[in-house]
Design a protein around this motif. Sequence first.
Motif, mmCIF file in Angstrom:
data_model
loop_
_atom_site.group_PDB
_atom_site.id
_atom_site.type_symbol
_atom_site.label_atom_id
_atom_site.label_comp_id
_atom_site.label_asym_id
_atom_site.label_seq_id
_atom_site.Cartn_x
_atom_site.Cartn_y
_atom_site.Cartn_z
ATOM 1 N N ALA A 5 33.740 106.251 -50.351
ATOM 2 C CA ALA A 5 33.245 106.990 -49.183
ATOM 3 C C ALA A 5 33.849 106.427 -47.897
ATOM 4 N N GLN A 6 33.948 105.086 -47.818
ATOM 5 C CA GLN A 6 34.564 104.471 -46.646
ATOM 6 C C GLN A 6 36.029 104.860 -46.530
ATOM 7 N N ALA A 7 36.748 104.830 -47.660
ATOM 8 C CA ALA A 7 38.171 105.187 -47.646
ATOM 9 C C ALA A 7 38.348 106.656 -47.267
ATOM 10 N N GLU A 8 37.516 107.527 -47.828
ATOM 11 C CA GLU A 8 37.609 108.953 -47.507
ATOM 12 C C GLU A 8 37.347 109.192 -46.022
ATOM 13 N N SER A 9 36.334 108.542 -45.488
ATOM 14 C CA SER A 9 36.001 108.700 -44.074
ATOM 15 C C SER A 9 37.166 108.277 -43.182
ATOM 16 N N LEU A 10 37.823 107.176 -43.536
ATOM 17 C CA LEU A 10 38.981 106.707 -42.767
ATOM 18 C C LEU A 10 40.112 107.729 -42.790
ATOM 19 N N ILE A 11 40.387 108.281 -43.964
ATOM 20 C CA ILE A 11 41.505 109.221 -44.104
ATOM 21 C C ILE A 11 41.224 110.521 -43.354
ATOM 22 N N LEU A 12 40.003 111.031 -43.438
ATOM 23 C CA LEU A 12 39.674 112.266 -42.733
ATOM 24 C C LEU A 12 39.633 112.061 -41.217
ATOM 25 N N SER A 13 39.281 110.855 -40.782
ATOM 26 C CA SER A 13 39.148 110.592 -39.345
ATOM 27 C C SER A 13 40.494 110.542 -38.621
ATOM 28 N N VAL A 14 41.597 110.305 -39.344
ATOM 29 C CA VAL A 14 42.915 110.209 -38.698
ATOM 30 C C VAL A 14 43.670 111.529 -38.765
ATOM 31 N N ASN A 15 42.972 112.593 -39.162
ATOM 32 C CA ASN A 15 43.652 113.886 -39.249
ATOM 33 C C ASN A 15 44.237 114.301 -37.896
ATOM 34 N N ASP A 16 45.459 114.803 -37.950
ATOM 35 C CA ASP A 16 46.191 115.316 -36.769
ATOM 36 C C ASP A 16 46.504 114.233 -35.745
ATOM 37 N N ILE A 17 46.613 112.994 -36.221
ATOM 38 C CA ILE A 17 47.100 111.911 -35.360
ATOM 39 C C ILE A 17 48.531 111.580 -35.788
ATOM 40 N N ASP A 18 49.450 111.593 -34.831
ATOM 41 C CA ASP A 18 50.882 111.376 -35.107
ATOM 42 C C ASP A 18 51.418 112.416 -36.083
ATOM 43 N N GLY A 19 50.840 113.622 -36.043
ATOM 44 C CA GLY A 19 51.331 114.704 -36.883
ATOM 45 C C GLY A 19 50.906 114.628 -38.342
ATOM 46 N N LEU A 20 49.999 113.707 -38.695
ATOM 47 C CA LEU A 20 49.547 113.553 -40.082
ATOM 48 C C LEU A 20 48.321 114.427 -40.325
ATOM 49 N N LEU A 21 48.440 115.358 -41.292
ATOM 50 C CA LEU A 21 47.315 116.199 -41.682
ATOM 51 C C LEU A 21 46.712 115.654 -42.979
ATOM 52 N N THR A 22 45.393 115.573 -43.010
ATOM 53 C CA THR A 22 44.726 114.967 -44.169
ATOM 54 C C THR A 22 43.624 115.880 -44.708
#
Length: 579
Positions: A167-184
């Motif tokens: 859950a912690q890893a998923e939250s981190l990955i979803l939280s960086v969506n659309d930063i530096d062009g990275l879609l998650t």
Amino acid sequence: MTVDDRFAHLNPKTCVVVGGRGFLGRSLVLRLLKLGNWIVRIADSAHSLQLHHSESILAQALSSARASYFHIDLTDKCNIVKVLGGSSVVFFMDVAGVDVNDFYTCYRLIVQGAKNVISACRECRVKRLIYNSSADVVFDGLHDIRDGDESLAYPWKTDNMLSDLKAQAESLILSVNDIDGLLTCSLRPSNVFGPGDTEFVPYFLKSARYGFAKFIIGTGDNLSDFTFSENVTHAHICAEEALNFQTVSVAGKAFFITNNEPIEFWEFLSLLLEGLGYRRPYVKLPAKLAQYILSVLKWSHEKLGSRYFSYPLLVHFFQLASYTRTFNCTKAHKHIGYSPIVSLEEGVTLTIESFSYLSKDSCLSRSFSSTEQSKADKLLGGGKVADILLWRDEKKSFTYFAVLVLLFYWFFLSGRTFISSAAKLLLLATLLFYGHGFLPSKLFGFNIQRIPFSCFEISDAVVKDSVITTVYIWNKGFQIIRRLAHGEDWSAFFKIAIFLYLMKIFLPKMLTKLIGIGLVFAFMGFFVYEQYESEIDGMVDVLFTSLKEFMIYLMRISPVFKSRLLRYHDNFQRYEKNG
């Protein structure tokens, strides 16, 4: 199956499958190669790639440079950057080599590993990152989930360490969506199973071999959603395509993935077990009793540091077996176009076929061939006695059992003395034999078979051996008595005196019970042990291992052990100081 080259004329996309040699990673790599428009980089913790003979498509792709393998260390960002450089898509699958009993290692690989993958993706200008999460991230282990959707929040507390870290890893990955062009985005499959499974199916098959899969925890009517592995990999392909074309509705979102066929958990497990030759669970175990057993195991895990069983896995499977957990896949169907491509029935059939080497018949043929003696047979010497006690000939065994029960009653339960019982038995036998001798050859149309005289004859060899044995025992006993009379062996004297005294006290009271118990055990115990040899050996192994670990724990906490350890430490330091 050959590789689909319909997309060969298109510009292929380069992707990295992190965890590409795990259960789901292998399935995803195979599906990407079959599509034909991907250059696949397989990244895993193993230093070299060991191909299985069934992975011909991967071998072909490796030789044509459409696939390549990289060793990856998720705790080393620089290593990850080297692997991800030049790729446009990263599929972050299950992390391999996780020790569920080691929180520190799990945290470094799952949570810190996710941070390093995110950082490497941003540095390498990766466009899309799809994370393989789990439906367990919204389950608190205490309450049912019925038709749960993506609006469910992460629980504030859970006993499942792996779910919490995911859950912690998923939250981190979803939280960086659309930063530096990275879609998650993140996928949450529920109860994944299929060929190559390393946890769910093997765990219950191992329990079945040891006889523990016969228990149903609770009422047995709790529903669960299961997901065939090929459907999960199909969902990842759908998510990548949707993330590329439908950014707003997919990016930064999580989606539940199931087979859309909720089924009772114990019915699903029964289908697997029956398909592999095991009996379906039939003994209902109260949930509270199972919870109490789990708490005892938790204490053992925390205090004794037991490695014989994995407590986190036990917690996980107890929760799966006790609670209803069904999920709604409407959002996945609507936004990423996911629908199961393999039905639950077909998935169960394919899984059973892939695990045929673990079937009951296969295990029995490996561990007990027709030419190999069972342990019970070896213990009994493998002769006539073994044949009788193991009920190889049921009529013969029952006859011996009935005769011995009658003799037990005659000598011990009739209330007569042993001598009078023996005398009456001899008198009865004499009358029977005498009467049998006067019977005609036919009586009421039945032939009367005569007892041959050879049955009453004793050969010279048998008489000679009996006399020799009797003389040897007599002489040996006389020598022992003479030594005791002359006071030559006081140790043996006291041993014999104490033994005779104890026999005088306990034997008259317990002899009848001991003989009765021994008679029943002889005809039942060995037979049961031969039928359930692996289950009994497994339980005995667990008991002895637990006892050993408990003794080690007692030694660790005892003051004598601690003082001795401190003394050894002081002596060692003194030795180092003096050179």
